[in-house]
Design a protein around this motif. Structure first.
Motif, short mmCIF file in Angstrom:
data_model
loop_
_atom_site.label_atom_id
_atom_site.label_comp_id
_atom_site.label_asym_id
_atom_site.label_seq_id
_atom_site.Cartn_x
_atom_site.Cartn_y
_atom_site.Cartn_z
N LYS A 8 1.74 87.72 50.10
CA LYS A 8 3.71 88.73 50.92
C LYS A 8 3.44 90.54 49.94
CE LYS A 8 7.67 90.00 48.58
NZ LYS A 8 8.92 89.43 48.14
N PRO A 9 2.59 90.45 48.88
CA PRO A 9 2.07 91.84 48.88
C PRO A 9 1.38 92.62 50.01
CG PRO A 9 1.94 91.46 46.68
CD PRO A 9 1.70 89.97 48.48
N SER A 10 0.34 92.24 50.75
CA SER A 10 -0.22 92.46 52.15
C SER A 10 0.92 93.01 52.91
CB SER A 10 -1.27 91.61 52.30
OG SER A 10 -1.97 91.67 50.69
N PHE A 11 1.78 91.73 53.53
CA PHE A 11 2.39 91.48 54.69
C PHE A 11 3.72 93.05 54.74
CE2 PHE A 11 0.81 88.10 54.97
CZ PHE A 11 1.49 87.76 56.67
N GLU A 12 3.82 93.32 52.86
CA GLU A 12 4.85 94.12 52.73
C GLU A 12 4.12 95.48 52.51
OE1 GLU A 12 8.02 94.68 51.46
OE2 GLU A 12 7.76 93.11 49.69
N LYS A 13 2.71 95.80 52.31
CA LYS A 13 1.91 96.95 52.84
C LYS A 13 2.01 97.67 54.55
CE LYS A 13 -0.63 96.11 48.39
NZ LYS A 13 -2.12 95.88 48.13
#
Length: 286
Positions: free
Chosen positions: A17-22
């Motif tokens: 999820k954090p990578s999709f956010e970024k």
């Protein structure tokens, strides 16, 4: 003189999820920039998952579809990854060379029945497992529907297909990305509702729900044959990821359906499926 907006990208991106956010934040930075011209410098020295290497390769198409001009430059490690996975030819890329034209030219553009059939046939043949003839035919049909419906529901002129191996070829993945309206916005438009992206996404995922008009177009994901793909992922211990709007959806046999809210809006729709390499099992239809 028109000034270009300079963006330096040096963040690690893996399938979480954090990578999709970024990545969604990067999309927003590009699309919401007051400047029409963008210069993106990809200087990644740490981890860069192949899912996001594919996503980065779609940025020229995203920029073009939104009236932006993007130039992309990258360091030697990023250049090596793009080259190794067929997005650019490193031999033709010197230092300080804009790779955006190569990324766009080497994109797997899916816009008609023939291009869908060719890609899906390759996916079925390359998948590192053995399927029965009946399953291979049905799998090909349902994956083909997924690409076809992505063209129809998105409002985009084409979608971009991707396929790649992860983790020393333990996982074979195929992906589909479109630069269109996105699943939540399509549902809210269809229902004339101001519901949240999460509520709209969940509506789209319910069996029998569709934004099809009377001519049968503009399908949302349940028309993908997602049930079969979920069953296959369960049997194969694989995974499915769909990201659109401010929602990330994942399916794994261990956790089932999961929905995650994003702080930034992911532009368009990304579908990705993992198939686990398995040379000791022949998959059949039951």
């Amino acid at each position: 003189m028109i000034m270009a907006k300079n963006i330096v990208w040096n963040q690690s991106l893996i399938t979480a999820k954090p990578s999709f956010e970024k990545f969604a934040e990067l999309q927003e930075t590009i699309l919401f920039a007051k400047e029409q011209e963008i210069e993106l410098f990809i200087n990644i020295e740490s981890r860069l998952g192949l899912s996001f290497l594919f996503c980065l390769s779609t940025l020229p198409a995203l920029a073009q579809s939104n009236g932006k001009e993007i130039r992309i430059f990258c360091n030697s490690k990023s250049k090596m990854l793009f080259d190794r996975n067929g997005y650019i030819s490193k031999e033709n890329v010197e230092a300080n060379t804009n790779i955006a034209p190569q990324l766009y030219q080497n994109s797997r553009i899916i816009s008609d029945v023939d291009s869908i059939y060719n890609l899906v046939t390759e996916i079925t043949k390359e998948a590192p497992i053995e399927m029965s003839d009946d399953l291979a035919a049905l799998f090909t049909s349902k994956v083909g529907e997924m690409y076809n419906n992505s063209i129809e529901h998105s409002g985009a002129q084409y979608v971009i297909g991707g396929k790649y191996y992860k983790n020393q070829k333990n996982k074979y993945c195929f992906a589909c990305y479109d630069t269109g309206i996105g699943i939540p916005n399509k549902v809210k438009q269809h229902l004339d509702s101001d519901m949240s992206d999460l509520a709209a996404f969940k509506w789209a995922m319910k069996r029998g729900h569709s934004t099809a008009n009377r001519s049968g177009y503009m399908q949302v994901p349940r028309g993908l044959g997602l049930g079969l793909l979920q069953n296959f992922a369960k049997t194969n211990n694989g995974a499915i990821r769909i990201c659109s709007g401010s929602v990330l959806y994942t399916y794994t046999p261990q956790k089932g359906d999961r929905y995650y809210g994003l702080q930034h809006e992911f532009k368009g729709t990304l579908f990705e499926m993992d198939i686990i390499a398995d040379n000791h099992h022949r998959y059949i239809l039951k």
